[in-house]
Design a protein around this motif. Structure first.
Motif, PDB file in Angstrom:
ATOM      1  N   GLY A   1     -10.443  14.405   7.340  1.00 14.05           N
ATOM      2  CA  GLY A   1      -9.725  14.264   6.080  1.00 14.05           C
ATOM      3  C   GLY A   1      -9.663  12.845   5.564  1.00 14.05           C
ATOM      4  O   GLY A   1      -8.827  12.533   4.713  1.00 14.05           O
ATOM      5  N   GLY A   2     -10.546  11.976   6.081  1.00 12.78           N
ATOM      6  CA  GLY A   2     -10.538  10.586   5.650  1.00 12.78           C
ATOM      7  C   GLY A   2      -9.432   9.754   6.269  1.00 12.78           C
ATOM      8  O   GLY A   2      -9.150   8.640   5.811  1.00 12.78           O
ATOM      9  N   PHE A   3      -8.808  10.267   7.331  1.00 14.66           N
ATOM     10  CA  PHE A   3      -7.677   9.565   7.947  1.00 14.66           C
ATOM     11  C   PHE A   3      -8.116   8.250   8.594  1.00 14.66           C
ATOM     12  O   PHE A   3      -9.147   8.184   9.261  1.00 14.66           O
ATOM     13  CB  PHE A   3      -7.013  10.447   9.005  1.00 14.66           C
ATOM     14  N   ARG A   4      -7.302   7.250   8.398  1.00 16.56           N
ATOM     15  CA  ARG A   4      -7.485   5.951   9.060  1.00 16.56           C
ATOM     16  C   ARG A   4      -6.104   5.400   9.385  1.00 16.56           C
ATOM     17  O   ARG A   4      -5.279   5.213   8.490  1.00 16.56           O
ATOM     18  CB  ARG A   4      -8.243   4.984   8.149  1.00 16.56           C
ATOM     19  N   MET A   5      -5.844   5.179  10.657  1.00 16.07           N
ATOM     20  CA  MET A   5      -4.511   4.751  11.072  1.00 16.07           C
ATOM     21  C   MET A   5      -4.277   3.293  10.686  1.00 16.07           C
ATOM     22  O   MET A   5      -5.125   2.424  10.933  1.00 16.07           O
ATOM     23  CB  MET A   5      -4.350   4.939  12.582  1.00 16.07           C
ATOM     24  N   LEU A   6      -3.109   3.028  10.109  1.00 25.67           N
ATOM     25  CA  LEU A   6      -2.772   1.703   9.610  1.00 25.67           C
ATOM     26  C   LEU A   6      -1.611   1.101  10.392  1.00 25.67           C
ATOM     27  O   LEU A   6      -0.771   1.828  10.947  1.00 25.67           O
ATOM     28  CB  LEU A   6      -2.400   1.774   8.129  1.00 25.67           C
ATOM     29  N   GLN A   7      -1.563  -0.214  10.396  1.00 28.46           N
ATOM     30  CA  GLN A   7      -0.487  -0.905  11.090  1.00 28.46           C
ATOM     31  C   GLN A   7       0.869  -0.527  10.522  1.00 28.46           C
ATOM     32  O   GLN A   7       1.848  -0.418  11.257  1.00 28.46           O
ATOM     33  CB  GLN A   7      -0.710  -2.422  10.994  1.00 28.46           C
ATOM     34  N   SER A   8       0.964  -0.302   9.220  1.00 28.41           N
ATOM     35  CA  SER A   8       2.249   0.042   8.601  1.00 28.41           C
ATOM     36  C   SER A   8       2.802   1.343   9.163  1.00 28.41           C
ATOM     37  O   SER A   8       4.031   1.507   9.293  1.00 28.41           O
ATOM     38  CB  SER A   8       2.092   0.155   7.081  1.00 28.41           C
ATOM     39  N   GLN A   9       1.924   2.287   9.523  1.00 27.04           N
ATOM     40  CA  GLN A   9       2.376   3.546  10.105  1.00 27.04           C
ATOM     41  C   GLN A   9       2.966   3.326  11.492  1.00 27.04           C
ATOM     42  O   GLN A   9       3.928   3.985  11.889  1.00 27.04           O
ATOM     43  CB  GLN A   9       1.213   4.535  10.162  1.00 27.04           C
ATOM     44  N   LEU A  10       2.397   2.372  12.230  1.00 27.05           N
ATOM     45  CA  LEU A  10       2.928   2.044  13.552  1.00 27.05           C
ATOM     46  C   LEU A  10       4.252   1.296  13.418  1.00 27.05           C
ATOM     47  O   LEU A  10       5.221   1.594  14.122  1.00 27.05           O
ATOM     48  CB  LEU A  10       1.920   1.186  14.324  1.00 27.05           C
ATOM     49  N   ALA A  11       4.285   0.337  12.510  1.00 33.66           N
ATOM     50  CA  ALA A  11       5.491  -0.476  12.335  1.00 33.66           C
ATOM     51  C   ALA A  11       6.684   0.364  11.908  1.00 33.66           C
ATOM     52  O   ALA A  11       7.829   0.074  12.273  1.00 33.66           O
ATOM     53  CB  ALA A  11       5.223  -1.573  11.305  1.00 33.66           C
ATOM     54  N   ASN A  12       6.410   1.431  11.143  1.00 35.08           N
ATOM     55  CA  ASN A  12       7.489   2.283  10.640  1.00 35.08           C
ATOM     56  C   ASN A  12       7.753   3.495  11.522  1.00 35.08           C
ATOM     57  O   ASN A  12       8.516   4.385  11.149  1.00 35.08           O
ATOM     58  CB  ASN A  12       7.157   2.743   9.221  1.00 35.08           C
ATOM     59  N   SER A  13       7.125   3.535  12.695  1.00 37.19           N
ATOM     60  CA  SER A  13       7.296   4.663  13.624  1.00 37.19           C
ATOM     61  C   SER A  13       7.052   5.999  12.934  1.00 37.19           C
ATOM     62  O   SER A  13       7.792   6.976  13.147  1.00 37.19           O
ATOM     63  CB  SER A  13       8.700   4.653  14.253  1.00 37.19           C
ATOM     64  N   GLU A  14       6.009   6.049  12.099  1.00 39.75           N
ATOM     65  CA  GLU A  14       5.723   7.280  11.361  1.00 39.75           C
ATOM     66  C   GLU A  14       5.356   8.406  12.328  1.00 39.75           C
ATOM     67  O   GLU A  14       4.519   8.240  13.212  1.00 39.75           O
ATOM     68  CB  GLU A  14       4.566   7.049  10.391  1.00 39.75           C
ATOM     69  N   LYS A  15       5.997   9.543  12.149  1.00 43.06           N
ATOM     70  CA  LYS A  15       5.705  10.715  12.977  1.00 43.06           C
ATOM     71  C   LYS A  15       4.613  11.550  12.324  1.00 43.06           C
ATOM     72  O   LYS A  15       4.541  11.668  11.093  1.00 43.06           O
ATOM     73  CB  LYS A  15       6.962  11.552  13.188  1.00 43.06           C
ATOM     74  N   PHE A  16       3.782  12.134  13.158  1.00 40.87           N
ATOM     75  CA  PHE A  16       2.674  12.944  12.669  1.00 40.87           C
ATOM     76  C   PHE A  16       2.786  14.359  13.235  1.00 40.87           C
ATOM     77  O   PHE A  16       3.184  14.540  14.396  1.00 40.87           O
ATOM     78  CB  PHE A  16       1.333  12.348  13.104  1.00 40.87           C
TER      79      PHE A  16
END
Length: 250
Positions: free
Chosen positions: A117-132
């Motif tokens: 789906g074109g996903f690319r993990m970003l630092q902002s997702q880690l910094a914000n503890s984004e849940k998947f």
């Protein structure tokens, strides 16, 4: 640097100690090679098309890295009067005829450009503890970016970054154009900035275990990576049964 990279201690294990018989993996500066070891993608693909695949490695850069490591040894040997009599290259330790390691120390490598789906993990997702919804591992390490071959300073958004305990999704273990390929660790679909926080052993173990169990599901059921994503609850159940933590108690 001696104790920071010491692999065997022949005496006191104090961080400030130095013992005759210690073994330490050394290189100039922060241990990183300043030379980019990979060929441009087009040159690597040319090797494939010519039937002369050699790993996509820039052999000139590898040679320069070896010469740099040798240079560090001889500089240390001839300029450290206290340790000089005790310093030597250990062929048996590195498993080579010259005492160098078999492989260079790499903090970064080629990565999947985009996952499903074109996903690319970003630092902002880690910094914000984004849940998947497709979480398959967790991790926690601060951003630790090494410039390596890049001589430009880090851009402002990559400086003074704070990371929180984070989640790692299955989509990061995939490549959107190859439906039977799984990647893990440093090769995940992620930015350089994100890789600076996920390139540690705990995260490599977690994503490696997840990729391994996903591969079992693919072999058992003839799944593509997209079909594993469609059955992510089954993968997560298997991971939990194997002892893989998928949640932080924040």
């Amino acid at each position: 640097v001696w104790t920071y990279r010491r692999s065997f201690t022949n005496g006191s294990r104090s961080y400030s100690s130095l013992n005759s018989g210690d073994v330490s993996l050394q290189n100039w500066g922060a241990q990183d090679s300043p030379f980019y070891l990979f060929l441009p993608v087009e040159d690597a693909m040319a090797q494939v098309k010519a039937g002369q695949w050699a790993g996509g490695i820039n052999l000139t850069a590898l040679q320069l890295s070896e010469e740099r490591a040798y240079g560090w040894y001889w500089f240390y040997k001839n300029n450290n009067t206290d340790a000089s009599p005790y310093l030597s290259m250990l062929q048996y330790e590195g498993g080579t005829n010259n005492g160098l390691s078999k492989l260079p120390y790499l903090r970064d490598t080629r990565r999947s450009a985009h996952g499903l789906g074109g996903f690319r993990m970003l630092q902002s997702q880690l910094a914000n503890s984004e849940k998947f919804d497709d979480t398959i591992a967790i991790g926690y390490y601060n951003v630790d970016t090494h410039l390596g071959h890049c001589t430009n300073p880090l851009p402002p958004y990559m400086q003074n970054t704070t990371i929180n305990p984070y989640y790692l999704p299955f989509r990061a273990l995939t490549a959107d154009k190859v439906d039977n390929l799984l990647v893990a660790g440093k090769t995940m679909a992620q930015s350089l900035h994100a890789n600076s926080a996920t390139r540690l052993h705990p995260e490599e173990w977690g994503t490696g275990m997840s990729a391994g169990i996903a591969a079992v599901m693919m072999a058992e059921h003839g799944y593509s990576t997209a079909q594993v994503l469609d059955n992510i609850a089954s993968l997560q159940s298997r991971l939990k049964a194997a002892g893989q933590p998928l949640e932080w108690d924040l």
